[in-house]
Design an enzyme around this catalytic site. Sequence first.
Site, mmCIF file in Angstrom:
data_model
loop_
_atom_site.group_PDB
_atom_site.id
_atom_site.type_symbol
_atom_site.label_atom_id
_atom_site.label_comp_id
_atom_site.label_asym_id
_atom_site.label_seq_id
_atom_site.Cartn_x
_atom_site.Cartn_y
_atom_site.Cartn_z
ATOM 1 N N ASP A 122 54.468 57.517 73.131
ATOM 2 C CA ASP A 122 55.126 56.575 74.083
ATOM 3 C C ASP A 122 54.150 55.965 75.013
ATOM 4 O O ASP A 122 54.481 54.662 75.355
ATOM 5 C CB ASP A 122 55.789 57.566 75.017
ATOM 6 C CG ASP A 122 55.052 58.517 75.645
ATOM 7 O OD1 ASP A 122 54.293 59.453 75.046
ATOM 8 O OD2 ASP A 122 54.880 58.751 76.967
ATOM 9 N N ASP B 128 38.763 70.245 71.746
ATOM 10 C CA ASP B 128 38.449 70.316 70.444
ATOM 11 C C ASP B 128 37.292 71.336 70.490
ATOM 12 O O ASP B 128 37.053 71.632 69.177
ATOM 13 C CB ASP B 128 37.801 68.991 69.978
ATOM 14 C CG ASP B 128 39.028 67.881 69.856
ATOM 15 O OD1 ASP B 128 38.641 66.851 69.445
ATOM 16 O OD2 ASP B 128 40.140 68.376 69.939
ATOM 17 N N ARG C 287 39.067 68.087 56.675
ATOM 18 C CA ARG C 287 39.776 66.727 57.329
ATOM 19 C C ARG C 287 38.403 66.366 58.342
ATOM 20 O O ARG C 287 38.438 65.159 58.525
ATOM 21 C CB ARG C 287 40.840 67.162 58.075
ATOM 22 C CG ARG C 287 42.183 67.446 57.105
ATOM 23 C CD ARG C 287 43.473 67.200 58.110
ATOM 24 N NE ARG C 287 43.410 66.027 59.178
ATOM 25 C CZ ARG C 287 44.273 65.847 60.046
ATOM 26 N NH1 ARG C 287 45.333 66.823 60.287
ATOM 27 N NH2 ARG C 287 44.285 64.803 60.655
ATOM 28 N N LYS D 38 33.832 61.911 63.406
ATOM 29 C CA LYS D 38 35.149 61.788 62.886
ATOM 30 C C LYS D 38 35.943 61.019 64.035
ATOM 31 O O LYS D 38 36.712 59.759 63.616
ATOM 32 C CB LYS D 38 36.117 62.843 62.674
ATOM 33 C CG LYS D 38 37.457 62.590 62.376
ATOM 34 C CD LYS D 38 38.285 63.922 61.839
ATOM 35 C CE LYS D 38 38.694 64.667 63.272
ATOM 36 N NZ LYS D 38 39.831 64.365 63.800
ATOM 37 N N ASN D 39 36.115 61.198 65.176
ATOM 38 C CA ASN D 39 37.052 60.599 66.141
ATOM 39 C C ASN D 39 36.364 59.452 66.815
ATOM 40 O O ASN D 39 36.944 58.649 67.672
ATOM 41 C CB ASN D 39 37.207 61.623 67.348
ATOM 42 C CG ASN D 39 38.141 62.532 66.817
ATOM 43 O OD1 ASN D 39 38.623 62.807 65.731
ATOM 44 N ND2 ASN D 39 38.168 63.733 67.564
ATOM 45 N N CYS E 185 52.150 67.558 65.097
ATOM 46 C CA CYS E 185 51.098 68.435 64.101
ATOM 47 C C CYS E 185 51.370 69.861 64.717
ATOM 48 O O CYS E 185 51.927 70.236 65.569
ATOM 49 C CB CYS E 185 49.809 67.980 64.056
ATOM 50 S SG CYS E 185 48.854 68.180 65.459
ATOM 51 N N ARG F 11 47.623 61.642 61.673
ATOM 52 C CA ARG F 11 48.450 61.065 62.893
ATOM 53 C C ARG F 11 47.346 59.852 63.318
ATOM 54 O O ARG F 11 48.296 58.878 63.810
ATOM 55 C CB ARG F 11 48.598 61.914 64.156
ATOM 56 C CG ARG F 11 49.261 63.209 63.725
ATOM 57 C CD ARG F 11 49.437 63.886 65.189
ATOM 58 N NE ARG F 11 50.090 63.052 66.098
ATOM 59 C CZ ARG F 11 49.369 62.508 67.201
ATOM 60 N NH1 ARG F 11 48.199 62.277 67.062
ATOM 61 N NH2 ARG F 11 50.019 61.688 67.869
ATOM 62 N N ARG G 204 52.683 65.717 70.285
ATOM 63 C CA ARG G 204 51.885 64.490 70.364
ATOM 64 C C ARG G 204 52.736 63.229 70.137
ATOM 65 O O ARG G 204 52.406 62.426 69.201
ATOM 66 C CB ARG G 204 50.625 64.878 68.959
ATOM 67 C CG ARG G 204 50.050 65.929 69.412
ATOM 68 C CD ARG G 204 48.928 66.093 68.342
ATOM 69 N NE ARG G 204 47.772 65.480 68.449
ATOM 70 C CZ ARG G 204 46.846 65.264 67.668
ATOM 71 N NH1 ARG G 204 46.780 66.233 66.703
ATOM 72 N NH2 ARG G 204 45.629 64.431 68.061
HETATM 73 C C1 EPZ Z 1 42.193 62.516 70.074
HETATM 74 O O1 EPZ Z 1 43.803 62.632 69.924
HETATM 75 C C2 EPZ Z 1 41.598 63.242 69.049
HETATM 76 N N1 EPZ Z 1 41.901 62.710 67.489
HETATM 77 C C3 EPZ Z 1 41.997 64.867 69.096
HETATM 78 O O2 EPZ Z 1 41.042 65.280 68.260
HETATM 79 C C4 EPZ Z 1 41.600 65.340 70.514
HETATM 80 O O3 EPZ Z 1 42.009 66.513 70.490
HETATM 81 C C5 EPZ Z 1 42.315 64.493 71.608
HETATM 82 O O4 EPZ Z 1 42.209 63.101 71.453
HETATM 83 C C6 EPZ Z 1 42.240 65.115 73.064
HETATM 84 O O5 EPZ Z 1 40.789 64.713 73.347
HETATM 85 C C7 EPZ Z 1 41.129 61.507 67.304
HETATM 86 O O6 EPZ Z 1 40.474 61.020 68.146
HETATM 87 C C8 EPZ Z 1 41.529 61.151 66.161
HETATM 88 P P1 EPZ Z 1 45.511 62.001 73.245
HETATM 89 P P2 EPZ Z 1 45.113 61.963 70.527
HETATM 90 O O7 EPZ Z 1 46.350 60.843 73.012
HETATM 91 O O8 EPZ Z 1 44.484 60.445 70.743
HETATM 92 C C9 EPZ Z 1 49.528 63.299 75.387
HETATM 93 C C10 EPZ Z 1 40.481 66.666 66.635
HETATM 94 O O9 EPZ Z 1 40.340 68.113 66.489
HETATM 95 N N2 EPZ Z 1 50.272 61.988 75.028
HETATM 96 O O10 EPZ Z 1 44.399 62.064 74.217
HETATM 97 O O11 EPZ Z 1 46.344 62.053 69.727
HETATM 98 C C11 EPZ Z 1 49.415 64.055 74.159
HETATM 99 O O12 EPZ Z 1 50.802 64.907 73.720
HETATM 100 C C12 EPZ Z 1 41.557 65.882 67.242
HETATM 101 O O13 EPZ Z 1 39.435 66.172 66.009
HETATM 102 C C13 EPZ Z 1 51.207 61.654 75.428
HETATM 103 O O14 EPZ Z 1 52.141 62.308 76.084
HETATM 104 O O15 EPZ Z 1 45.123 62.745 71.725
HETATM 105 C C14 EPZ Z 1 48.380 65.191 74.414
HETATM 106 O O16 EPZ Z 1 49.165 66.325 75.207
HETATM 107 C C15 EPZ Z 1 42.757 67.153 67.402
HETATM 108 N N3 EPZ Z 1 51.866 60.328 75.169
HETATM 109 C C16 EPZ Z 1 47.602 64.557 75.483
HETATM 110 O O17 EPZ Z 1 48.463 63.247 75.836
HETATM 111 C C17 EPZ Z 1 51.055 59.353 74.387
HETATM 112 O O18 EPZ Z 1 51.484 58.242 74.246
HETATM 113 C C18 EPZ Z 1 46.268 64.072 74.891
HETATM 114 O O19 EPZ Z 1 46.454 63.318 73.598
HETATM 115 C C19 EPZ Z 1 49.753 60.042 73.853
HETATM 116 C C20 EPZ Z 1 49.161 61.374 74.184
#
Ligand code: EPZ
Length: 420
Positions: free
Chosen positions: A125, A308, A400, A22-23, A117, A93, A122
């Site tokens: 920025d 995850d 999902r 999926k990811n 979510c 998202r 999430r």
């Molecule tokens: C991806 O989400 C995955 N989703 C998530 O999988 C996964 O848990 C996550 O990466 C971490 O590995 C997809 O790939 C579609 P991040 P993403 O940006 O990209 C903070 C699942 O279960 N952050 O790496 O949204 C954020 O708040 C899903 O399949 C900022 O502060 O995750 C978080 O604490 C759930 N500012 C951390 O970074 C930003 O601009 C990691 O988020 C972006 C992120």
Amino acid sequence: MDKLLVTGNGPLRGAVRISGAKNAALPILCSSILVKGPVTFNNVPQLNDTRTIERLLNRMGITAARTETHRFEIDASTLTSPVADYDLVKTMRASVLVLGPLVARWSEARVSLPGGCAIGQRPVDQHLKGLEALGATVTLDSGYIHAKAPAGGRLKGARIVFDVVTVGGTENILMAATLATGTTIIENAAREPEIVDLANCLIAMGAQISGAGTDTITVVGVENLHSATYRVMSDRIEAGTFACAAAAVGGEVTLLDAPVTSMEAILDKLREAGCTIGVSGQNISISRTGSLKAISTKTAPYPAFPTDMQAQIMAMNVVAEGTAVMTENIFENRMMHVSELTRLGASIEVTGNTAIVHGVKQLKGATVMATDLRASACLVIAGLCASGQTMIDRIYHLDRGYEHIEDKLIGLGATIERIS
Ligand code: EPZ
């Protein structure tokens, strides 16, 4: 709203084919926007989330369709409106991943701010910081991100250092940089295998990328990307989920077409828990006949133990021998499965982002509620271990991210029924 009725009935046995990731599929489907022509993607899993991206692309005027069970054919040259509406973005998202490609290829984009979510606020920025570094003008108005390329329509290569390791942020900027003028260097980049898969897909389209999978990615911008055919990698989290089910319930399961090289941290934890793991080619065999040991975990960005998989390992720990300390370091609210596990008889204390899990001899079936995608998988595993029946409500979360999960588990000997 569908429910799942799970009846605990002993060990799992057999083989299960792992679906496309999926990811990886979600950003790869979005990458089609960068090409003014046809692209074909294979091994795309049938999930609610891939359906959402299909609807999003079609609403932009892009012809995108699933032409076979796991094949997508997309042609973005028909794009008419670079807009991602709130009603679709709020359901998923990852829709924000159209932002970078739209600005890079079509010089502007209006994308609804993805709300938070269940598992956390999430923010995006870092995505916006990266686009501004590439010369885009980004404004926020009435819940939408409005991004415009500089005059002339092309982004300009830049050096970007992310404040936090972000998978989506790295993917958005990686895609945007492929068509910028000049070179982009992304530092403190996420290293997930799905980012490498996206980069390989972009390279197949003619992008010039090096360093994907490390914390520094270099992109030399090109004028255009061209048509390509690409096969999405298989899903390490789905594979890890089935492995945790086999570990928790016991038995012997073979995972077919698993992404073996990207599962080291997960397989290490399963070995630590007392499982016997065999690898042959792309197939992984998991068996657990002896006692299940409690294993402590700390989630962190790849290649460390993935967030995850936290809930799924917890489903093992609740019935293991001993006490486990599980710390969630990525998301601020990813322990909602704890209260549902407690309803099944688990013994867990949560303080802040750490759960102390005391293994119990036996869980007892009950009605529980899914709260997010991986929490749902955790409850399915716990239901397989519990005596009696467990009814899991709100399983749209599960749909999902898992393709036909109940059919796959039934194929391994589980007793599960979907109640519509
Ligand atoms: C991806 O989400 C995955 N989703 C998530 O999988 C996964 O848990 C996550 O990466 C971490 O590995 C997809 O790939 C579609 P991040 P993403 O940006 O990209 C903070 C699942 O279960 N952050 O790496 O949204 C954020 O708040 C899903 O399949 C900022 O502060 O995750 C978080 O604490 C759930 N500012 C951390 O970074 C930003 O601009 C990691 O988020 C972006 C992120």
